[in-house]
Design an enzyme around this catalytic site. Structure first.
Site, PDB file in Angstrom:
ATOM      1  N   PRO A   1      38.108 -59.814 -37.003  1.00 28.25           N
ATOM      2  CA  PRO A   1      38.342 -60.187 -35.612  1.00 28.25           C
ATOM      3  C   PRO A   1      37.384 -61.242 -35.071  1.00 28.25           C
ATOM      4  CG  PRO A   1      37.452 -57.961 -35.780  1.00 28.25           C
ATOM      5  CD  PRO A   1      37.818 -58.390 -37.164  1.00 28.25           C
ATOM      6  N   ASN A   2      37.959 -62.114 -34.284  1.00 32.54           N
ATOM      7  CA  ASN A   2      37.257 -63.182 -33.556  1.00 32.54           C
ATOM      8  C   ASN A   2      36.800 -64.338 -34.441  1.00 32.54           C
ATOM      9  OD1 ASN A   2      37.392 -61.853 -30.948  1.00 32.54           O
ATOM     10  ND2 ASN A   2      35.940 -60.386 -31.795  1.00 32.54           N
TER      11      ASN A   2
ATOM     12  N   ARG B   1      33.507 -70.169 -30.566  1.00 33.99           N
ATOM     13  CA  ARG B   1      32.879 -68.896 -30.249  1.00 33.99           C
ATOM     14  C   ARG B   1      31.361 -68.963 -30.433  1.00 33.99           C
ATOM     15  NH1 ARG B   1      32.945 -63.794 -34.378  1.00 33.99           N
ATOM     16  NH2 ARG B   1      31.989 -62.343 -32.930  1.00 33.99           N
TER      17      ARG B   1
ATOM     18  N   TYR C   1      27.172 -68.957 -34.353  1.00 35.12           N
ATOM     19  CA  TYR C   1      28.097 -69.088 -35.485  1.00 35.12           C
ATOM     20  C   TYR C   1      28.366 -70.536 -35.919  1.00 35.12           C
ATOM     21  CZ  TYR C   1      28.897 -64.178 -34.399  1.00 35.12           C
ATOM     22  OH  TYR C   1      28.725 -62.838 -34.169  1.00 35.12           O
TER      23      TYR C   1
ATOM     24  N   ASN D   1      34.446 -60.910 -44.544  1.00 32.43           N
ATOM     25  CA  ASN D   1      33.620 -60.930 -43.344  1.00 32.43           C
ATOM     26  C   ASN D   1      34.391 -60.083 -42.332  1.00 32.43           C
ATOM     27  OD1 ASN D   1      32.282 -61.293 -40.977  1.00 32.43           O
ATOM     28  ND2 ASN D   1      31.995 -63.504 -41.218  1.00 32.43           N
TER      29      ASN D   1
ATOM     30  N   ALA E   1      33.150 -57.530 -36.279  1.00 29.57           N
ATOM     31  CA  ALA E   1      32.577 -56.311 -35.693  1.00 29.57           C
ATOM     32  C   ALA E   1      33.083 -55.025 -36.360  1.00 29.57           C
ATOM     33  CB  ALA E   1      32.857 -56.272 -34.190  1.00 29.57           C
TER      34      ALA E   1
ATOM     35  N   GLU F   1      30.523 -58.408 -49.142  1.00 32.10           N
ATOM     36  CA  GLU F   1      30.519 -58.479 -47.679  1.00 32.10           C
ATOM     37  C   GLU F   1      29.695 -59.693 -47.249  1.00 32.10           C
ATOM     38  OE1 GLU F   1      28.807 -54.888 -46.038  1.00 32.10           O
ATOM     39  OE2 GLU F   1      28.446 -55.868 -44.110  1.00 32.10           O
TER      40      GLU F   1
ATOM     41  N   HIS G   1      28.363 -62.202 -43.932  1.00 32.62           N
ATOM     42  CA  HIS G   1      28.193 -62.454 -42.486  1.00 32.62           C
ATOM     43  C   HIS G   1      27.562 -63.816 -42.297  1.00 32.62           C
ATOM     44  CE1 HIS G   1      29.213 -58.352 -41.647  1.00 32.62           C
ATOM     45  NE2 HIS G   1      28.438 -58.017 -42.656  1.00 32.62           N
TER      46      HIS G   1
ATOM     47  N   ARG H   1      19.657 -59.057 -35.232  1.00 37.78           N
ATOM     48  CA  ARG H   1      20.363 -59.226 -33.958  1.00 37.78           C
ATOM     49  C   ARG H   1      20.313 -57.880 -33.216  1.00 37.78           C
ATOM     50  NH1 ARG H   1      26.027 -61.998 -34.711  1.00 37.78           N
ATOM     51  NH2 ARG H   1      25.812 -61.963 -32.437  1.00 37.78           N
TER      52      ARG H   1
HETATM   53  C1  DQA Z   1      29.673 -61.400 -38.080  1.00 38.65           C
HETATM   54  C2  DQA Z   1      28.612 -60.466 -37.463  1.00 38.65           C
HETATM   55  C3  DQA Z   1      29.261 -59.352 -36.686  1.00 38.65           C
HETATM   56  O1  DQA Z   1      28.274 -58.508 -36.118  1.00 38.65           O
HETATM   57  C4  DQA Z   1      30.102 -59.933 -35.574  1.00 38.65           C
HETATM   58  O2  DQA Z   1      30.745 -58.889 -34.867  1.00 38.65           O
HETATM   59  C5  DQA Z   1      31.070 -60.948 -36.036  1.00 38.65           C
HETATM   60  C6  DQA Z   1      30.633 -61.916 -37.041  1.00 38.65           C
HETATM   61  C7  DQA Z   1      29.039 -62.630 -38.755  1.00 38.65           C
HETATM   62  O3  DQA Z   1      29.753 -63.304 -39.495  1.00 38.65           O
HETATM   63  O4  DQA Z   1      27.867 -62.929 -38.533  1.00 38.65           O
HETATM   64  O5  DQA Z   1      32.178 -61.040 -35.546  1.00 38.65           O
HETATM   65  O6  DQA Z   1      30.377 -60.664 -39.081  1.00 38.65           O
END
Ligand code: DQA
Length: 142
Positions: free
Chosen positions: A9-10, A17, A22, A73, A76, A97, A99, A106
């Site tokens: 998501p996102n 964003r 990011y 990735n 959240a 995984e 990020h 954070r």
């Molecule tokens: C994320 C880190 C997560 O905590 C966050 O909710 C994201 C992006 C990252 O790529 O740093 O959406 O996965």
């Protein structure tokens, strides 16, 4: 090898964003960058993004018997999605995984990954390079 890269998501909003966290590149920019970095290696990369937990779970199930490695990735979902964790454990496909940001440095809630121990590795805080690192691990280049 066939590598599935799942973004949760996102992450469709990358570029717009919170660019201070990011970066300015879109997900398509990262896809293009990775395709250039990996083209010589002769592996197939399949990209998938969804804002929906169930769709991500369906994609992981569909990967069974057709995909050799997963880079995820989970956005959240990382921090609370036990059903994604169970899907990764169920299909038994090596999964990394990734990020973009450094989740250890954070907010406290981001320090916990409920997926980490069913994945073969976690890469955090390296930006888009994390996807390339994940690719190299899965294709045994390091
Ligand atoms: C994320 C880190 C997560 O905590 C966050 O909710 C994201 C992006 C990252 O790529 O740093 O959406 O996965």
């Amino acid at each position: 090898m066939k590598i599935l890269i799942i973004n949760g998501p996102n992450l469709n909003l990358l570029g717009k964003r919170e660019p201070e966290i990011y970066g300015n590149e879109t997900l398509s920019d990262i896809e293009f960058w990775l395709s250039k970095k990996t083209e010589a290696a002769n592996h197939e990369i399949i990209w998938f993004q969804s804002n929906h937990e169930g769709k991500i779970i369906d994609k992981i199930h569909d990967a069974m018997n057709s995909i050799d490695g997963i880079i995820i990735n989970p956005g959240a979902f990382t921090h609370y999605a036990y059903a994604i964790r169970d899907a990764i454990a169920a299909v038994n496909i090596p999964t990394i995984e990734v990020h973009l940001s450094d989740i250890e440095n954070r907010e406290d809630f981001r320090k916990i990954s409920v997926l980490k121990d069913v994945c073969s590795g976690q890469i955090s805080g390296e930006g888009k390079i994390g996807y390339f690192e994940g690719f190299k691990i899965l294709t045994n280049q390091e």
